[in-house]
Design a protein around this motif. Structure first.
Motif, PDB file in Angstrom:
ATOM      1  N   LEU A  53     -11.423  17.661 -10.836  1.00 24.73           N
ATOM      2  CA  LEU A  53     -11.621  18.773 -11.760  1.00 24.73           C
ATOM      3  C   LEU A  53     -11.530  18.322 -13.209  1.00 24.73           C
ATOM      4  O   LEU A  53     -12.098  18.947 -14.103  1.00 24.73           O
ATOM      5  CB  LEU A  53     -10.560  19.848 -11.510  1.00 24.73           C
ATOM      6  N   ASP A  54     -10.772  17.261 -13.437  1.00 25.92           N
ATOM      7  CA  ASP A  54     -10.538  16.789 -14.794  1.00 25.92           C
ATOM      8  C   ASP A  54     -11.848  16.443 -15.499  1.00 25.92           C
ATOM      9  O   ASP A  54     -12.042  16.766 -16.670  1.00 25.92           O
ATOM     10  CB  ASP A  54      -9.625  15.549 -14.734  1.00 25.92           C
ATOM     11  N   VAL A  55     -12.756  15.803 -14.765  1.00 24.99           N
ATOM     12  CA  VAL A  55     -14.055  15.325 -15.274  1.00 24.99           C
ATOM     13  C   VAL A  55     -13.975  14.774 -16.697  1.00 24.99           C
ATOM     14  O   VAL A  55     -14.848  14.974 -17.527  1.00 24.99           O
ATOM     15  CB  VAL A  55     -15.149  16.424 -15.187  1.00 24.99           C
ATOM     16  N   GLY A  56     -12.893  14.072 -17.000  1.00 28.25           N
ATOM     17  CA  GLY A  56     -12.766  13.412 -18.289  1.00 28.25           C
ATOM     18  C   GLY A  56     -12.231  14.286 -19.396  1.00 28.25           C
ATOM     19  O   GLY A  56     -12.061  13.820 -20.526  1.00 28.25           O
ATOM     20  N   LEU A  57     -11.972  15.559 -19.104  1.00 31.51           N
ATOM     21  CA  LEU A  57     -11.585  16.483 -20.166  1.00 31.51           C
ATOM     22  C   LEU A  57     -10.203  16.176 -20.725  1.00 31.51           C
ATOM     23  O   LEU A  57     -10.002  16.179 -21.944  1.00 31.51           O
ATOM     24  CB  LEU A  57     -11.636  17.917 -19.646  1.00 31.51           C
ATOM     25  N   THR A  76     -10.060  21.733 -37.717  1.00 30.65           N
ATOM     26  CA  THR A  76     -11.156  22.596 -37.258  1.00 30.65           C
ATOM     27  C   THR A  76     -11.772  22.068 -35.983  1.00 30.65           C
ATOM     28  O   THR A  76     -11.943  22.794 -34.999  1.00 30.65           O
ATOM     29  CB  THR A  76     -12.243  22.699 -38.346  1.00 30.65           C
ATOM     30  N   HIS A  77     -12.105  20.788 -35.991  1.00 31.24           N
ATOM     31  CA  HIS A  77     -12.735  20.189 -34.826  1.00 31.24           C
ATOM     32  C   HIS A  77     -11.775  20.107 -33.639  1.00 31.24           C
ATOM     33  O   HIS A  77     -12.159  20.364 -32.494  1.00 31.24           O
ATOM     34  CB  HIS A  77     -13.253  18.794 -35.170  1.00 31.24           C
ATOM     35  N   PHE A  78     -10.527  19.773 -33.922  1.00 33.49           N
ATOM     36  CA  PHE A  78      -9.566  19.621 -32.826  1.00 33.49           C
ATOM     37  C   PHE A  78      -9.344  20.939 -32.095  1.00 33.49           C
ATOM     38  O   PHE A  78      -9.390  20.997 -30.860  1.00 33.49           O
ATOM     39  CB  PHE A  78      -8.234  19.094 -33.347  1.00 33.49           C
ATOM     40  N   PHE A  79      -9.106  22.012 -32.833  1.00 37.66           N
ATOM     41  CA  PHE A  79      -8.793  23.283 -32.185  1.00 37.66           C
ATOM     42  C   PHE A  79      -9.990  23.869 -31.460  1.00 37.66           C
ATOM     43  O   PHE A  79      -9.839  24.511 -30.418  1.00 37.66           O
ATOM     44  CB  PHE A  79      -8.215  24.270 -33.194  1.00 37.66           C
ATOM     45  N   LYS A  80     -11.193  23.652 -31.994  1.00 40.75           N
ATOM     46  CA  LYS A  80     -12.378  24.109 -31.263  1.00 40.75           C
ATOM     47  C   LYS A  80     -12.529  23.340 -29.959  1.00 40.75           C
ATOM     48  O   LYS A  80     -12.801  23.925 -28.900  1.00 40.75           O
ATOM     49  CB  LYS A  80     -13.628  23.922 -32.132  1.00 40.75           C
ATOM     50  N   LEU A  81     -12.351  22.026 -30.035  1.00 42.12           N
ATOM     51  CA  LEU A  81     -12.456  21.205 -28.831  1.00 42.12           C
ATOM     52  C   LEU A  81     -11.394  21.614 -27.813  1.00 42.12           C
ATOM     53  O   LEU A  81     -11.682  21.733 -26.611  1.00 42.12           O
ATOM     54  CB  LEU A  81     -12.292  19.727 -29.195  1.00 42.12           C
ATOM     55  N   TYR A  82     -10.188  21.857 -28.283  1.00 45.11           N
ATOM     56  CA  TYR A  82      -9.093  22.259 -27.395  1.00 45.11           C
ATOM     57  C   TYR A  82      -9.427  23.556 -26.659  1.00 45.11           C
ATOM     58  O   TYR A  82      -9.229  23.667 -25.445  1.00 45.11           O
ATOM     59  CB  TYR A  82      -7.807  22.413 -28.210  1.00 45.11           C
ATOM     60  N   HIS A  83      -9.930  24.533 -27.375  1.00 40.98           N
ATOM     61  CA  HIS A  83     -10.248  25.822 -26.745  1.00 40.98           C
ATOM     62  C   HIS A  83     -11.411  25.693 -25.765  1.00 40.98           C
ATOM     63  O   HIS A  83     -11.375  26.286 -24.682  1.00 40.98           O
ATOM     64  CB  HIS A  83     -10.552  26.867 -27.808  1.00 40.98           C
ATOM     65  N   ILE A  85     -12.304  23.020 -24.026  1.00 38.79           N
ATOM     66  CA  ILE A  85     -11.851  22.291 -22.837  1.00 38.79           C
ATOM     67  C   ILE A  85     -10.927  23.156 -21.983  1.00 38.79           C
ATOM     68  O   ILE A  85     -10.993  23.133 -20.749  1.00 38.79           O
ATOM     69  CB  ILE A  85     -11.157  20.978 -23.253  1.00 38.79           C
ATOM     70  N   SER A  86     -10.063  23.942 -22.605  1.00 34.95           N
ATOM     71  CA  SER A  86      -9.145  24.799 -21.857  1.00 34.95           C
ATOM     72  C   SER A  86      -9.911  25.805 -21.001  1.00 34.95           C
ATOM     73  O   SER A  86      -9.578  26.021 -19.825  1.00 34.95           O
ATOM     74  CB  SER A  86      -8.212  25.543 -22.823  1.00 34.95           C
TER      75      SER A  86
END
Length: 502
Positions: A53-57, A76-83, A85-86
């Motif tokens: 399930l991880d598929v690299g995320l 900005t980039h980190f929090f968008k990426l975090y959301h 991926i979650s």
């Protein structure tokens, strides 16, 4: 000092977590029976496959957390990426749990082979397995964030707590309920829920601590998210391929062997996993540190750390693996106090423990690619290895069972070191031939000296009926082998010379 502290804490945690699992398994085998232990072994296998399930995320998020922490990546980039991926991660986990739950009856009646357990108990245990595996897998993304913030001490202590609950505290609970297998799985469900809740809470605390009062006003880069998607897909592809490579024999044998026989095979795999106890803490600490060095363009120190720790790990895993290889029957007998178990487990253990040595060394080529953010060669290599391995492992397991799987495991990972690992290092480190020759030197010295020690032990007939004499003999074998092998490693010799001069 922080790197040395993190490695030390990781090793203590990993050794405890691995050894506690190994120590308590004879109790499970004795009081639950081989068939019930086979069901527990299938549970462990299922949790590993759930990491598909991880598929690299989580790896992608961990790497970007390191960059965010070191002010290389904008908030900005980190929090968008975090959301992003979650959301993806939750959807994938929930979907697979539902699919497996619908396949519950088929797995119990067509895949697993049991005779003493009731179908009702097996169906219940399978359902709990699916939920536990899903929760632990979803917790992996939170672990990735915590690891990215380099909270190694915290996560090491937390792992000790969780594994104490999973392996030790469950024993008195089983005793109270007359060692019923369904009680074991109900307890594991409670632990999985607790683990998930704590990981979720702590990773949110860390994120909020590093959350600025206002997000960066720098413009959003579409190219960034394309790069992250590419990195995540490659990392995920690598992980899926790696699971196919490392778990295909175990999955096949879970269907081919009766649960009782699969239990003995799983014991061999469990004891051989002592090599992971040495290499896994290294990756947990090295990956974020090497990524940070690459982000700072400190390539010289990056290569030095990569080289030094590759030699150190090679020395340690060779010493442990060859001590177990030459004394496999005695090791299993001391562990289980059962001659039949030792007879069944020792031949398979010998093959897997040596294969895991090459596995641990080959992993370093992935570490350097991960730090550089360029894992495409690892992906291509895993594709080739899987294409090569699947037909061979299927033929070997169907004709020769666990021993056939062990021969393939050792042969292919040794071949991979002498081909692909050297090729990959050529693209990322300057002195790749020197790196390779040094590792080969460590392998040769450790094997020759261990063979000599084994010959001496055989001639002296050193093992006796006393457990303490046998333990002392094994400790002496491993200690002498480690001392000689360590001297053959240039990085360790240089370290010792500096200490003596100081």
């Amino acid at each position: 000092m922080a790197l040395q502290r993190n490695i030390a804490v990781n090793y203590i945690s990993q050794l405890y977590n691995g050894l506690i699992g190994i120590i308590v398994m004879p109790f499970y085998l004795k009081f639950l029976g081989a068939e019930s232990y086979g069901l527990i072994a299938f549970f462990m296998l299922l949790q590993t496959w759930f990491y598909l399930l991880d598929v690299g995320l989580s790896q992608t998020l961990s790497r970007e957390t390191v960059r965010f922490k070191n002010n290389v990546l904008s908030a900005t980039h980190f929090f968008k990426l975090y959301h992003y991926i979650s959301i993806i991660f939750f959807a994938l986990a929930l979907s697979l749990v539902l699919v497996l739950s619908l396949s519950n009856q088929w797995i119990a009646t067509h895949w697993l082979k049991f005779s003493h357990l009731s179908l009702r108990d097996v169906l219940l245990c399978l359902q709990i397995m699916f939920i536990c595996a899903g929760l632990r897998c979803m917790g992996g993304i939170y672990r990735g964030v915590i690891q990215g913030f380099e909270k190694i001490v915290w996560i090491s202590i937390f792992n000790i707590v969780i594994n104490t609950l999973r392996f030790v505290v469950v024993i008195p609970v089983l005793y109270v309920f007359d060692f019923q297998i369904q009680v074991y799985f109900y307890f594991q469900l409670g632990v999985a829920l607790f683990e998930f809740a704590v990981l979720w809470f702590y990773h949110r605390v860390l994120i909020k601590q590093h959350d600025p009062m206002h997000l960066d006003m720098m413009p959003e880069s579409a190219n960034y998210f394309k790069q992250m998607l590419y990195f995540a897909l490659l990392s995920g592809g690598n992980f899926i391929l790696w699971l196919g490579i490392s778990q295909s024999d175990k999955l096949l044998l879970s269907s081919l062997l009766p649960l009782a026989d699969y239990a003995y095979y799983s014991i061999a795999i469990l004891l051989a996993s002592v090599i992971y106890m040495i290499s896994t803490p290294m990756s947990n600490v090295l990956l974020p540190r090497m990524t940070a060095l690459f982000s700072q363009n400190n390539l010289l120190q990056l290569e030095q750390i990569y080289t030094q720790f590759a030699q150190f790990i090679s020395v340690v895993v060779c010493s442990i693996a060859l001590t177990i290889f030459w004394n496999a029957h005695e090791v299993v007998l001391l562990w289980s106090n059962d001659v039949h178990t030792a007879d069944q487990v020792a031949p398979v253990l010998k093959l897997y423990i040596l294969g895991n040595v090459f596995l641990a060394i080959n992993a370093f080529s992935y570490y350097i690619q991960y730090a550089h953010g360029d894992v495409k060669r690892h992906f291509y290599g895993n594709v080739c290895l899987l294409i090569l391995m699947l037909p061979i492992i299927y033929w070997a397991t169907t004709h020769y069972g666990a021993l056939g799987a062990g021969v393939v495991w050792l042969s292919l990972h040794a071949l991979w070191f002498f081909s692909w690992t050297i090729y990959v290092n050529r693209h990322f480190i300057t002195h790749y031939w020197q790196w390779s020759f040094t590792i080969i030197q460590i392998l040769v010295v450790s094997y020759i000296f261990s063979a000599l020690l084994h010959w001496l032990y055989q001639g002296m007939n050193i093992y006796a009926d006393s457990i303490w004499i046998d333990l002392l003999a094994l400790a002496l074998f491993g200690g002498l082998l480690f001392a000689v092998t360590a001297v053959s490693a240039p990085a360790i010799r240089q370290f010792l010379q500096q200490k003596l001069r100081g």
